[in-house]
Motif scaffolding. Structure first.
Motif: not given
Length: 225
Positions: A31-53
């Motif tokens: 809803l907010y143009s000043e925000l941009r979703l760059i990715g999503e993860a189901a838990d912290g481990a998945e988030a770490v793996a995503l960030l590493a890429e």
């Protein structure tokens, strides 16, 4: 840190294990143009793996994360980011207004801690505050956070190929990674707290680490959780 403007959207990584809640948050952020979703993860481990890429220039400005999640919870995620030298601020979301949870978040180094029941505009402001280098906590907490925030270790020495864990030790390790205490793990597994402590000691020894956080980070690197 550079202040965000309308021409520089705040890049958000969303971490939430409940798909329905995650979809709702995605819709809210959109809803907010000043925000941009760059990715999503189901838990912290998945988030770490995503960030590493991600390339350095593609890293998020803020990680918006649930506090309680399987495998690696919000606090574990904060420690994982610090251990890898990724200075990405984390805004934690929680369902309950729990003083102990606030203290745990402060000690872990969270830059924000808000209830899921807040209004969309309040969440937007919290994201703005955290992205601009500030904090987003309820009144009275910000000062405590700035006073007690700790410098976390950014790495640790562990055995390259640790001894394999027994099935029970691996079960305990996965429960540790989900954020549960020894008391909670003992209740879930039908053991005494002393037995769980012994399992944790054996896990640390086999993995060549000193504490729960290092054990979880090492287990993620090894693909054990």
């Amino acid at each position: 840190m550079i202040m965000k403007t309308e021409s520089l959207p705040i890049k958000i990584l969303l971490v939430e294990d409940q798909q329905l809640v995650r979809e709702g948050l995605k819709g809210l952020l959109a809803l907010y143009s000043e925000l941009r979703l760059i990715g999503e993860a189901a838990d912290g481990a998945e988030a770490v793996a995503l960030l590493a890429e991600l390339a350095p220039e593609d890293m998020p400005d803020v990680v918006l994360s649930d506090m309680r999640m399987p495998r690696l919870d919000g606090l574990g995620l904060i420690r994982a980011l610090a251990a890898r030298g990724w200075p990405i601020p984390v805004l934690l979301l929680t369902t309950f207004d729990d003083a102990q949870a606030f203290d745990d978040a402060v000690r872990a180094g969270a830059k924000g801690f808000v209830l899921k029941a807040i209004s969309p505009d309040t969440l937007l402001q919290a994201l703005r505050d955290v992205a601009s280098g500030g904090t987003a906590l309820r009144p009275g907490i910000t000062e405590r956070m700035e006073r007690h925030a700790t410098q976390l270790e950014r790495g640790f020495v562990a055995t390259e190929q640790p001894d394999p864990l027994s099935p029970k030790e691996l079960q305990v390790l996965r429960l540790v990674a989900s954020g549960r205490s020894n008391t909670e793990i003992a209740a879930l597994l039908g053991n005494s707290e002393g037995v769980i402590k012994n399992h944790c000691s054996a896990i640390f020894s086999k993995m060549g680490v000193r504490d729960r956080t290092q054990a979880v980070l090492r287990a993620i690197d090894l693909g054990w959780i």
